[in-house]
Design a protein around this motif. Structure first.
Motif, PDB file in Angstrom:
ATOM      1  N   TYR A   1       0.848  -1.190   0.000  1.00  0.00           N
ATOM      2  CA  TYR A   1       0.000   0.000   0.000  1.00  0.00           C
ATOM      3  C   TYR A   1       0.883   1.240   0.000  1.00  0.00           C
ATOM      4  O   TYR A   1       1.850   1.317   0.774  1.00  0.00           O
ATOM      5  CB  TYR A   1      -0.897   0.038   1.232  1.00  0.00           C
ATOM      6  CG  TYR A   1      -2.171  -0.771   1.143  1.00  0.00           C
ATOM      7  CD1 TYR A   1      -2.355  -1.724   0.141  1.00  0.00           C
ATOM      8  CD2 TYR A   1      -3.183  -0.592   2.075  1.00  0.00           C
ATOM      9  CE1 TYR A   1      -3.513  -2.478   0.076  1.00  0.00           C
ATOM     10  CE2 TYR A   1      -4.354  -1.338   2.020  1.00  0.00           C
ATOM     11  CZ  TYR A   1      -4.502  -2.294   1.015  1.00  0.00           C
ATOM     12  OH  TYR A   1      -5.651  -3.033   0.954  1.00  0.00           O
ATOM     13  N   ALA A   2       0.528   2.198  -0.834  1.00  0.00           N
ATOM     14  CA  ALA A   2       1.221   3.480  -0.807  1.00  0.00           C
ATOM     15  C   ALA A   2       0.802   4.244   0.442  1.00  0.00           C
ATOM     16  O   ALA A   2      -0.264   4.002   1.019  1.00  0.00           O
ATOM     17  CB  ALA A   2       0.878   4.293  -2.052  1.00  0.00           C
ATOM     18  N   VAL A   3       1.627   5.168   0.863  1.00  0.00           N
ATOM     19  CA  VAL A   3       1.353   5.950   2.062  1.00  0.00           C
ATOM     20  C   VAL A   3       1.828   7.371   1.814  1.00  0.00           C
ATOM     21  O   VAL A   3       2.822   7.593   1.116  1.00  0.00           O
ATOM     22  CB  VAL A   3       2.046   5.317   3.289  1.00  0.00           C
ATOM     23  CG1 VAL A   3       3.549   5.269   3.106  1.00  0.00           C
ATOM     24  CG2 VAL A   3       1.678   6.037   4.568  1.00  0.00           C
ATOM     25  N   SER A   4       1.123   8.355   2.353  1.00  0.00           N
ATOM     26  CA  SER A   4       1.466   9.755   2.129  1.00  0.00           C
ATOM     27  C   SER A   4       2.567  10.208   3.079  1.00  0.00           C
ATOM     28  O   SER A   4       2.823   9.591   4.125  1.00  0.00           O
ATOM     29  CB  SER A   4       0.234  10.639   2.321  1.00  0.00           C
ATOM     30  OG  SER A   4      -0.140  10.676   3.688  1.00  0.00           O
ATOM     31  N   ALA A   5       3.184  11.352   2.735  1.00  0.00           N
ATOM     32  CA  ALA A   5       4.233  11.911   3.587  1.00  0.00           C
ATOM     33  C   ALA A   5       3.655  12.304   4.943  1.00  0.00           C
ATOM     34  O   ALA A   5       4.286  12.082   5.988  1.00  0.00           O
ATOM     35  CB  ALA A   5       4.863  13.120   2.908  1.00  0.00           C
ATOM     36  N   ASP A   6       2.460  12.891   4.954  1.00  0.00           N
ATOM     37  CA  ASP A   6       1.843  13.280   6.224  1.00  0.00           C
ATOM     38  C   ASP A   6       1.569  12.065   7.107  1.00  0.00           C
ATOM     39  O   ASP A   6       1.746  12.119   8.327  1.00  0.00           O
ATOM     40  CB  ASP A   6       0.540  14.042   5.967  1.00  0.00           C
ATOM     41  CG  ASP A   6       0.784  15.456   5.480  1.00  0.00           C
ATOM     42  OD1 ASP A   6       1.921  15.949   5.653  1.00  0.00           O
ATOM     43  OD2 ASP A   6      -0.146  16.073   4.931  1.00  0.00           O
ATOM     44  N   ARG A   7       1.148  10.965   6.476  1.00  0.00           N
ATOM     45  CA  ARG A   7       0.876   9.770   7.269  1.00  0.00           C
ATOM     46  C   ARG A   7       2.168   9.185   7.844  1.00  0.00           C
ATOM     47  O   ARG A   7       2.175   8.690   8.975  1.00  0.00           O
ATOM     48  CB  ARG A   7       0.143   8.733   6.427  1.00  0.00           C
ATOM     49  CG  ARG A   7      -0.095   7.419   7.143  1.00  0.00           C
ATOM     50  CD  ARG A   7      -1.388   6.776   6.751  1.00  0.00           C
ATOM     51  NE  ARG A   7      -2.532   7.408   7.387  1.00  0.00           N
ATOM     52  CZ  ARG A   7      -3.796   7.032   7.175  1.00  0.00           C
ATOM     53  NH1 ARG A   7      -4.069   6.059   6.330  1.00  0.00           N
ATOM     54  NH2 ARG A   7      -4.786   7.630   7.787  1.00  0.00           N
TER      55      ARG A   7
ATOM     56  N   ALA B   1       9.588  10.407   4.579  1.00  0.00           N
ATOM     57  CA  ALA B   1       8.472  11.126   3.957  1.00  0.00           C
ATOM     58  C   ALA B   1       8.745  11.387   2.481  1.00  0.00           C
ATOM     59  O   ALA B   1       7.835  11.345   1.642  1.00  0.00           O
ATOM     60  CB  ALA B   1       8.231  12.447   4.692  1.00  0.00           C
ATOM     61  N   ALA B   2      10.017  11.628   2.150  1.00  0.00           N
ATOM     62  CA  ALA B   2      10.383  11.883   0.751  1.00  0.00           C
ATOM     63  C   ALA B   2      10.280  10.635  -0.112  1.00  0.00           C
ATOM     64  O   ALA B   2      10.291  10.730  -1.348  1.00  0.00           O
ATOM     65  CB  ALA B   2      11.801  12.448   0.686  1.00  0.00           C
TER      66      ALA B   2
ATOM     67  N   PHE C   1       2.767   8.398  11.676  1.00  0.00           N
ATOM     68  CA  PHE C   1       3.292   7.135  12.189  1.00  0.00           C
ATOM     69  C   PHE C   1       4.481   7.398  13.108  1.00  0.00           C
ATOM     70  O   PHE C   1       4.591   6.822  14.190  1.00  0.00           O
ATOM     71  CB  PHE C   1       3.732   6.243  11.028  1.00  0.00           C
ATOM     72  CG  PHE C   1       2.628   5.484  10.354  1.00  0.00           C
ATOM     73  CD1 PHE C   1       1.340   5.992  10.280  1.00  0.00           C
ATOM     74  CD2 PHE C   1       2.866   4.252   9.772  1.00  0.00           C
ATOM     75  CE1 PHE C   1       0.320   5.294   9.649  1.00  0.00           C
ATOM     76  CE2 PHE C   1       1.860   3.540   9.142  1.00  0.00           C
ATOM     77  CZ  PHE C   1       0.576   4.064   9.084  1.00  0.00           C
ATOM     78  N   ALA C   2       5.412   8.259  12.653  1.00  0.00           N
ATOM     79  CA  ALA C   2       6.621   8.528  13.425  1.00  0.00           C
ATOM     80  C   ALA C   2       6.281   9.125  14.784  1.00  0.00           C
ATOM     81  O   ALA C   2       6.887   8.761  15.805  1.00  0.00           O
ATOM     82  CB  ALA C   2       7.543   9.457  12.643  1.00  0.00           C
ATOM     83  N   ARG C   3       5.322  10.056  14.836  1.00  0.00           N
ATOM     84  CA  ARG C   3       4.919  10.634  16.129  1.00  0.00           C
ATOM     85  C   ARG C   3       4.310   9.562  17.033  1.00  0.00           C
ATOM     86  O   ARG C   3       4.614   9.494  18.232  1.00  0.00           O
ATOM     87  CB  ARG C   3       3.917  11.770  15.908  1.00  0.00           C
ATOM     88  CG  ARG C   3       4.536  13.060  15.387  1.00  0.00           C
ATOM     89  CD  ARG C   3       3.560  14.206  15.500  1.00  0.00           C
ATOM     90  NE  ARG C   3       2.388  14.018  14.655  1.00  0.00           N
ATOM     91  CZ  ARG C   3       2.302  14.383  13.386  1.00  0.00           C
ATOM     92  NH1 ARG C   3       3.341  14.992  12.810  1.00  0.00           N
ATOM     93  NH2 ARG C   3       1.199  14.184  12.701  1.00  0.00           N
ATOM     94  N   THR C   4       3.467   8.715  16.438  1.00  0.00           N
ATOM     95  CA  THR C   4       2.846   7.640  17.212  1.00  0.00           C
ATOM     96  C   THR C   4       3.890   6.678  17.754  1.00  0.00           C
ATOM     97  O   THR C   4       3.753   6.138  18.859  1.00  0.00           O
ATOM     98  CB  THR C   4       1.835   6.883  16.332  1.00  0.00           C
ATOM     99  OG1 THR C   4       0.853   7.801  15.844  1.00  0.00           O
ATOM    100  CG2 THR C   4       1.137   5.778  17.104  1.00  0.00           C
ATOM    101  N   TYR C   5       4.951   6.480  16.982  1.00  0.00           N
ATOM    102  CA  TYR C   5       6.009   5.555  17.377  1.00  0.00           C
ATOM    103  C   TYR C   5       7.109   6.238  18.195  1.00  0.00           C
ATOM    104  O   TYR C   5       8.167   5.639  18.454  1.00  0.00           O
ATOM    105  CB  TYR C   5       6.630   4.915  16.142  1.00  0.00           C
ATOM    106  CG  TYR C   5       5.670   4.103  15.289  1.00  0.00           C
ATOM    107  CD1 TYR C   5       4.495   3.578  15.821  1.00  0.00           C
ATOM    108  CD2 TYR C   5       5.934   3.866  13.938  1.00  0.00           C
ATOM    109  CE1 TYR C   5       3.620   2.834  15.041  1.00  0.00           C
ATOM    110  CE2 TYR C   5       5.065   3.112  13.153  1.00  0.00           C
ATOM    111  CZ  TYR C   5       3.908   2.615  13.705  1.00  0.00           C
ATOM    112  OH  TYR C   5       3.046   1.878  12.921  1.00  0.00           O
ATOM    113  N   SER C   6       6.878   7.513  18.569  1.00  0.00           N
ATOM    114  CA  SER C   6       7.819   8.279  19.409  1.00  0.00           C
ATOM    115  C   SER C   6       9.197   8.406  18.779  1.00  0.00           C
ATOM    116  O   SER C   6      10.229   8.358  19.463  1.00  0.00           O
ATOM    117  CB  SER C   6       7.935   7.636  20.807  1.00  0.00           C
ATOM    118  OG  SER C   6       6.672   7.582  21.446  1.00  0.00           O
TER     119      SER C   6
END
Length: 283
Positions: free
Chosen positions: A51-57, A77-78, A61-66
């Protein structure tokens, strides 16, 4: 998030890095899905590159994963977006998938370091030299297969000639310079190409001469491909069964050291050019 039926190496790597962030946070895929408002199957498909994923997502994810490593997060993101076709995609029905992945990997690299003992680096080969190599492949290739591989290899070289060329360092053992693939005229033209390419500001060619008392390389070709951040580096190894890609932290450290030692064993760029000139005169 549309599904990607054939994830590229870049998509698979993005998914794998997101999985590493999740696992480092101590979250299971089920727990992460709950925090992100997704289904567990969606997390699995993203982490496998399907599945493709956006830069914002990715940032979410990174914030959720600390994850507080901002350069890594922005590099990930790039790498996002839908399935983007590159020139290499036209070869998917004609060449092994490893060669397609290699072209994509090189295209996005921030720097390339290669080390070889028997062969001239692919990105510095002449057309005639490359054709001679493909004619020696076992089991033998059909003529149309040779032409597909040849045009693919020449197109790969485009990263050294674009407006912002990729910095490229090639460490080559003297043995490779004396192999003589294709005969005298082909070998001479190939050595002259090496000299010409080594004079470009973004290309460094260094030769490990015969007689070195210590040498850390093997007969296996190594491509050390630098990503936007060190965590996204990749090693590509030439094997009898095709391209092999490595990105584990210990693997990267090992092969980075091997390439470092081979470069340390080599002559300076100027002395290397002199040696190549000398070998050319011996032909």
């Amino acid at each position: 998030m549309p599904p990607s039926t054939i994830p590229t190496l870049r998509q698979r790597r993005l998914g794998a890095e997101l999985r590493k962030l999740r696992e480092h946070s101590g979250l299971t895929s089920t727990a992460a899905a709950g925090l992100l408002g997704l289904k567990q199957a969606q997390i699995s498909n993203i982490e496998s590159g399907r599945y493709a994923v956006s830069a914002d997502r990715v940032r979410t994810f990174a914030r959720t994963y600390s994850c507080a490593d901002a350069p890594l997060v922005e590099a990930l993101a790039a790498m996002t977006g839908g399935r983007t076709r590159g020139w290499w995609d036209e070869y998917r029905d004609h060449l092994p998938v490893g060669l397609i992945d290699l072209a994509e990997l090189e295209y996005y690299a921030s720097e390339l370091r290669v080390a070889l003992v028997i062969h001239i680096p692919a990105l510095l080969q002449t057309t005639d030299h490359a054709r001679a190599l493909f004619r020696g492949v076992f089991p033998p290739l059909q003529q149309y297969e040779i032409e597909h591989r040849l045009t693919h290899r020449i197109k790969r070289q485009g990263i050294l000639h674009r407006d912002s060329p990729t910095p490229y360092t090639a460490t080559i053992h003297e043995a490779a310079l004396r192999m003589g693939f294709g005969g005298r005229q082909v070998a001479m033209a190939q050595l002259k190409r090496l000299i010409d390419m080594s004079e470009l500001p973004h290309i460094t060619v260094r030769v490990v001469p015969f007689g070195k008392e210590s040498f850390h390389g093997t007969g296996q070709g190594i491509d050390y491909v630098a990503g936007a951040v060190p965590q996204l580096d990749t090693v590509q190894l030439d094997t009898h069964h095709g391209c092999e890609f490595l990105d584990g932290e210990a693997q990267l450290s090992k092969y980075r050291s091997v390439v470092d030692h081979m470069e340390a064993s080599a002559l300076s760029p100027e002395a290397s050019r002199d040696l190549i000139h000398h070998i050319t005169q011996d032909l």
